[in-house]
Design a protein around this motif. Structure first.
Motif, PDB file in Angstrom:
ATOM      1  N   GLU A 263     -18.474   7.192  57.939  1.00  0.00           N
ATOM      2  CA  GLU A 263     -18.058   7.834  56.680  1.00  0.00           C
ATOM      3  C   GLU A 263     -17.909   6.777  55.575  1.00  0.00           C
ATOM      4  OE1 GLU A 263     -14.564  10.378  57.037  1.00  0.00           O
ATOM      5  OE2 GLU A 263     -14.174  10.203  54.883  1.00  0.00           O
ATOM      6  N   ALA A 264     -17.352   5.621  55.943  1.00  0.00           N
ATOM      7  CA  ALA A 264     -17.144   4.550  54.960  1.00  0.00           C
ATOM      8  C   ALA A 264     -18.487   3.999  54.469  1.00  0.00           C
ATOM      9  CB  ALA A 264     -16.299   3.443  55.577  1.00  0.00           C
ATOM     10  N   PHE A 265     -19.397   3.707  55.392  1.00  0.00           N
ATOM     11  CA  PHE A 265     -20.710   3.175  54.963  1.00  0.00           C
ATOM     12  C   PHE A 265     -21.447   4.201  54.097  1.00  0.00           C
ATOM     13  CE2 PHE A 265     -20.628  -0.011  58.613  1.00  0.00           C
ATOM     14  CZ  PHE A 265     -20.493  -1.107  57.772  1.00  0.00           C
ATOM     15  N   ASP A 266     -21.351   5.480  54.475  1.00  0.00           N
ATOM     16  CA  ASP A 266     -22.014   6.526  53.671  1.00  0.00           C
ATOM     17  C   ASP A 266     -21.455   6.565  52.244  1.00  0.00           C
ATOM     18  OD1 ASP A 266     -23.601   7.215  55.752  1.00  0.00           O
ATOM     19  OD2 ASP A 266     -22.470   9.013  56.336  1.00  0.00           O
ATOM     20  N   ALA A 267     -20.187   6.164  52.104  1.00  0.00           N
ATOM     21  CA  ALA A 267     -19.556   6.189  50.774  1.00  0.00           C
ATOM     22  C   ALA A 267     -19.833   4.904  49.990  1.00  0.00           C
ATOM     23  CB  ALA A 267     -18.048   6.395  50.931  1.00  0.00           C
ATOM     24  N   GLY A 268     -20.632   4.017  50.552  1.00  0.00           N
ATOM     25  CA  GLY A 268     -21.017   2.800  49.832  1.00  0.00           C
ATOM     26  C   GLY A 268     -20.155   1.581  50.142  1.00  0.00           C
ATOM     27  N   ILE A 269     -19.280   1.702  51.145  1.00  0.00           N
ATOM     28  CA  ILE A 269     -18.425   0.560  51.517  1.00  0.00           C
ATOM     29  C   ILE A 269     -19.291  -0.568  52.092  1.00  0.00           C
ATOM     30  CG2 ILE A 269     -16.637  -0.179  53.185  1.00  0.00           C
ATOM     31  CD1 ILE A 269     -15.537   1.528  50.817  1.00  0.00           C
ATOM     32  N   GLU A 270     -18.939  -1.795  51.718  1.00  0.00           N
ATOM     33  CA  GLU A 270     -19.737  -2.950  52.170  1.00  0.00           C
ATOM     34  C   GLU A 270     -19.010  -3.804  53.194  1.00  0.00           C
ATOM     35  OE1 GLU A 270     -20.804  -4.976  48.552  1.00  0.00           O
ATOM     36  OE2 GLU A 270     -21.704  -3.151  47.733  1.00  0.00           O
TER      37      GLU A 270
ATOM     38  N   VAL B  90     -15.526  13.139  52.911  1.00  0.00           N
ATOM     39  CA  VAL B  90     -14.344  13.007  52.060  1.00  0.00           C
ATOM     40  C   VAL B  90     -14.342  11.696  51.262  1.00  0.00           C
ATOM     41  CG1 VAL B  90     -11.816  12.993  52.043  1.00  0.00           C
ATOM     42  CG2 VAL B  90     -13.046  14.530  53.574  1.00  0.00           C
ATOM     43  N   LEU B  91     -14.653  10.576  51.911  1.00  0.00           N
ATOM     44  CA  LEU B  91     -14.557   9.310  51.162  1.00  0.00           C
ATOM     45  C   LEU B  91     -15.598   9.237  50.040  1.00  0.00           C
ATOM     46  CD1 LEU B  91     -12.724   6.842  51.068  1.00  0.00           C
ATOM     47  CD2 LEU B  91     -14.517   5.580  52.242  1.00  0.00           C
ATOM     48  N   THR B  92     -16.784   9.784  50.286  1.00  0.00           N
ATOM     49  CA  THR B  92     -17.815   9.790  49.233  1.00  0.00           C
ATOM     50  C   THR B  92     -17.297  10.533  48.007  1.00  0.00           C
ATOM     51  OG1 THR B  92     -19.565   9.743  50.882  1.00  0.00           O
ATOM     52  CG2 THR B  92     -20.186  10.539  48.707  1.00  0.00           C
ATOM     53  N   GLU B  93     -16.647  11.684  48.238  1.00  0.00           N
ATOM     54  CA  GLU B  93     -16.101  12.464  47.125  1.00  0.00           C
ATOM     55  C   GLU B  93     -14.988  11.689  46.423  1.00  0.00           C
ATOM     56  OE1 GLU B  93     -17.416  15.382  46.004  1.00  0.00           O
ATOM     57  OE2 GLU B  93     -18.921  14.816  47.496  1.00  0.00           O
TER      58      GLU B  93
ATOM     59  N   ARG C 149     -14.147   8.325  38.102  1.00  0.00           N
ATOM     60  CA  ARG C 149     -13.693   9.090  36.927  1.00  0.00           C
ATOM     61  C   ARG C 149     -12.298   8.681  36.487  1.00  0.00           C
ATOM     62  NH1 ARG C 149     -13.342  15.221  37.863  1.00  0.00           N
ATOM     63  NH2 ARG C 149     -12.137  15.313  35.962  1.00  0.00           N
ATOM     64  N   PHE C 150     -11.366   8.602  37.454  1.00  0.00           N
ATOM     65  CA  PHE C 150      -9.948   8.436  37.093  1.00  0.00           C
ATOM     66  C   PHE C 150      -9.474   6.980  37.089  1.00  0.00           C
ATOM     67  CE2 PHE C 150     -10.216  12.827  38.646  1.00  0.00           C
ATOM     68  CZ  PHE C 150      -9.599  13.497  37.602  1.00  0.00           C
ATOM     69  N   ARG C 151     -10.215   6.090  37.773  1.00  0.00           N
ATOM     70  CA  ARG C 151      -9.838   4.670  37.860  1.00  0.00           C
ATOM     71  C   ARG C 151      -8.388   4.508  38.299  1.00  0.00           C
ATOM     72  NH1 ARG C 151     -14.634   3.181  38.164  1.00  0.00           N
ATOM     73  NH2 ARG C 151     -14.181   1.021  37.764  1.00  0.00           N
ATOM     74  N   ALA C 152      -7.977   5.269  39.294  1.00  0.00           N
ATOM     75  CA  ALA C 152      -6.584   5.216  39.769  1.00  0.00           C
ATOM     76  C   ALA C 152      -6.566   5.519  41.266  1.00  0.00           C
ATOM     77  CB  ALA C 152      -5.741   6.249  39.022  1.00  0.00           C
ATOM     78  N   SER C 153      -5.425   5.259  41.898  1.00  0.00           N
ATOM     79  CA  SER C 153      -5.290   5.535  43.329  1.00  0.00           C
ATOM     80  C   SER C 153      -5.430   7.033  43.600  1.00  0.00           C
ATOM     81  CB  SER C 153      -3.927   5.068  43.829  1.00  0.00           C
ATOM     82  OG  SER C 153      -3.807   3.676  43.668  1.00  0.00           O
ATOM     83  N   ILE C 154      -6.014   7.346  44.749  1.00  0.00           N
ATOM     84  CA  ILE C 154      -6.239   8.755  45.126  1.00  0.00           C
ATOM     85  C   ILE C 154      -5.926   8.919  46.613  1.00  0.00           C
ATOM     86  CG2 ILE C 154      -7.944  10.645  45.236  1.00  0.00           C
ATOM     87  CD1 ILE C 154      -9.651   8.975  43.257  1.00  0.00           C
ATOM     88  N   ALA C 155      -5.257  10.018  46.948  1.00  0.00           N
ATOM     89  CA  ALA C 155      -5.017  10.327  48.366  1.00  0.00           C
ATOM     90  C   ALA C 155      -5.681  11.659  48.676  1.00  0.00           C
ATOM     91  CB  ALA C 155      -3.514  10.434  48.625  1.00  0.00           C
ATOM     92  N   ALA C 156      -6.264  11.779  49.867  1.00  0.00           N
ATOM     93  CA  ALA C 156      -6.827  13.074  50.279  1.00  0.00           C
ATOM     94  C   ALA C 156      -5.667  13.987  50.680  1.00  0.00           C
ATOM     95  CB  ALA C 156      -7.772  12.875  51.450  1.00  0.00           C
ATOM     96  N   VAL C 157      -5.721  15.230  50.241  1.00  0.00           N
ATOM     97  CA  VAL C 157      -4.629  16.158  50.562  1.00  0.00           C
ATOM     98  C   VAL C 157      -5.171  17.488  51.083  1.00  0.00           C
ATOM     99  CG1 VAL C 157      -3.069  15.138  48.856  1.00  0.00           C
ATOM    100  CG2 VAL C 157      -4.433  17.123  48.204  1.00  0.00           C
ATOM    101  N   MET C 158      -4.301  18.179  51.820  1.00  0.00           N
ATOM    102  CA  MET C 158      -4.642  19.530  52.288  1.00  0.00           C
ATOM    103  C   MET C 158      -3.376  20.372  52.329  1.00  0.00           C
ATOM    104  SD  MET C 158      -5.213  18.892  56.353  1.00  0.00           S
ATOM    105  CE  MET C 158      -4.212  20.035  57.269  1.00  0.00           C
ATOM    106  N   GLU C 159      -3.569  21.689  52.295  1.00  0.00           N
ATOM    107  CA  GLU C 159      -2.405  22.570  52.408  1.00  0.00           C
ATOM    108  C   GLU C 159      -2.049  22.719  53.876  1.00  0.00           C
ATOM    109  OE1 GLU C 159      -3.403  26.159  50.322  1.00  0.00           O
ATOM    110  OE2 GLU C 159      -3.272  25.120  48.384  1.00  0.00           O
ATOM    111  N   VAL C 160      -0.750  22.634  54.202  1.00  0.00           N
ATOM    112  CA  VAL C 160      -0.323  22.833  55.587  1.00  0.00           C
ATOM    113  C   VAL C 160       0.639  24.023  55.635  1.00  0.00           C
ATOM    114  CG1 VAL C 160      -0.598  20.410  56.253  1.00  0.00           C
ATOM    115  CG2 VAL C 160       1.606  21.170  55.359  1.00  0.00           C
TER     116      VAL C 160
ATOM    117  N   TYR D  80      -6.663  14.496  46.021  1.00  0.00           N
ATOM    118  CA  TYR D  80      -7.960  15.186  46.078  1.00  0.00           C
ATOM    119  C   TYR D  80      -7.921  16.155  47.253  1.00  0.00           C
ATOM    120  CZ  TYR D  80     -12.742  16.016  47.606  1.00  0.00           C
ATOM    121  OH  TYR D  80     -13.882  16.617  48.050  1.00  0.00           O
ATOM    122  N   LYS D  81      -7.984  17.454  46.937  1.00  0.00           N
ATOM    123  CA  LYS D  81      -7.976  18.455  48.012  1.00  0.00           C
ATOM    124  C   LYS D  81      -9.409  18.602  48.520  1.00  0.00           C
ATOM    125  CE  LYS D  81      -6.418  23.126  48.739  1.00  0.00           C
ATOM    126  NZ  LYS D  81      -7.052  24.208  48.031  1.00  0.00           N
ATOM    127  N   PHE D  82      -9.637  18.065  49.705  1.00  0.00           N
ATOM    128  CA  PHE D  82     -11.009  17.990  50.227  1.00  0.00           C
ATOM    129  C   PHE D  82     -11.461  19.347  50.793  1.00  0.00           C
ATOM    130  CE2 PHE D  82      -9.923  18.198  54.677  1.00  0.00           C
ATOM    131  CZ  PHE D  82      -8.600  17.791  54.689  1.00  0.00           C
TER     132      PHE D  82
END
Ligand code: UTP
Length: 290
Positions: free
Chosen positions: A43-50, A141-144, A151-162, A246-248
């Protein structure tokens, strides 16, 4: 600034999975035929991680060997003419020099594990992936999240409704919805009892963080469960910088939990054409006994 580095904390004790995790990191447990960590690294490599940064504890050897070449296996597959399998085995080994290992000497918590990677990450934004959160989705998820970071140039956490009665298992957000799947976070609470939870929006194991997080993690303040919590450091960071949720899209499986892990195996196996029919047949058969 591009997100080039991803930290994978893999030093937890995995006590919920004992005895399987006595001598092996829980991230090496396989879902169908791939260890959890491999899904996260892909998932990380697909998102462009080096660069992949593993923060390890016990079980380091199996993990290192998994992402390294194995000449005996390769030779055997070649001699037997198993070309497809050989290709798969060779392709999972990242380019030399793209993986870095560091050690968390004591399992003092997720926040502490991430802090252990501070010198390798340096002064740039980076991703964090918890391999025990496995997500089945058409939109990785990481690609998104990398797109949202652009866009936001800020920290982002993935979130979901529980479910409301599950809030005490997660970091929970107090947040306002900005658009369809983006929330601006006002505050967050680690594992609140349902009556004290500000919402049912829970943070799961994908983050993009600015390097300022290390200053807060470096204070090494203990939070819920006596551990150095990432949520507490993010809460402090919120006073200086915005953080977004970010609600994935997709289904997340908690593979640190035994039931969640079995569900992940079933869901991922049902996607495989070579297993699907057999499994459906089996499920129908055992369903009669429920
Ligand atoms: P968990 O909260 O699931 O803890 O960690 P755990 O110790 O792995 O498992 P249990 O609860 O005892 O069964 C979430 C993630 O943070 C990492 C884990 O490896 C996992 O990826 N972690 C946690 C660390 O790297 N170090 C720590 O001190 C704690």
């Amino acid at each position: 600034m591009k997100i080039k580095k991803a930290v994978f904390p893999v030093a937890g004790l995995g006590t919920r999975f004992l005895p399987a995790t006595k001598a092996m990191a829980k991230e090496m447990l396989p879902v169908v035929d791939k260890p959890l960590i491999q899904y996260a690294v892909e998932e990380a490599f697909d998102a462009g991680i080096e660069q992949i940064i593993f923060v390890t504890g016990r079980g380091k050897k199996a993990l290192e060997d998994h992402f390294d070449r194995c000449f005996e296996v390769e030779l055997t597959l070649q001699n037997k003419g198993k070309k497809e399998l050989l290709k798969q085995i060779q392709e999972l080994v990242p380019k030399t020099g793209t993986i870095v290992y560091t050690r968390q000497n004591e399992p003092l918590g997720l926040g502490h594990a991430i802090w252990c990677a501070r010198d390798i990450v340096g002064d740039e934004p980076f991703a964090v992936l918890l391999a025990d959160d496995l997500i089945q989705t058409d939109k990785p998820v990481l690609t998104e999240m990398v797109k949202k970071f652009d866009r936001f140039r800020a920290s982002i956490a993935a979130v979901m409704e529980v479910d409301n009665d599950q809030t005490d298992k997660y970091g929970i957000l107090d947040a306002v919805k900005l658009e369809n799947n983006i929330f601006q976070i006002n505050d967050m609470v680690e594992k609140p009892v349902p009556a004290e939870a500000p919402s049912n929006l829970a943070i799961i194991g994908r983050y993009i963080l600015t390097p300022s997080i290390f200053q807060h993690l470096g204070k090494k303040e203990k939070g819920a469960g006596g551990e150095i919590q990432l949520t507490d450091a993010m809460k402090a960071l919120l006073k200086e910088q915005p953080i977004f949720g970010y609600k994935f899209e997709g289904t997340r499986f908690d593979c640190g939990d035994k039931a969640g892990f079995q569900m992940a195996n079933l869901a991922f196996a049902l996607e495989r054409p070579d297993m699907r029919e057999k499994l459906i047949h089996f499920i129908r058969e055992i369903q009669q006994n429920f």
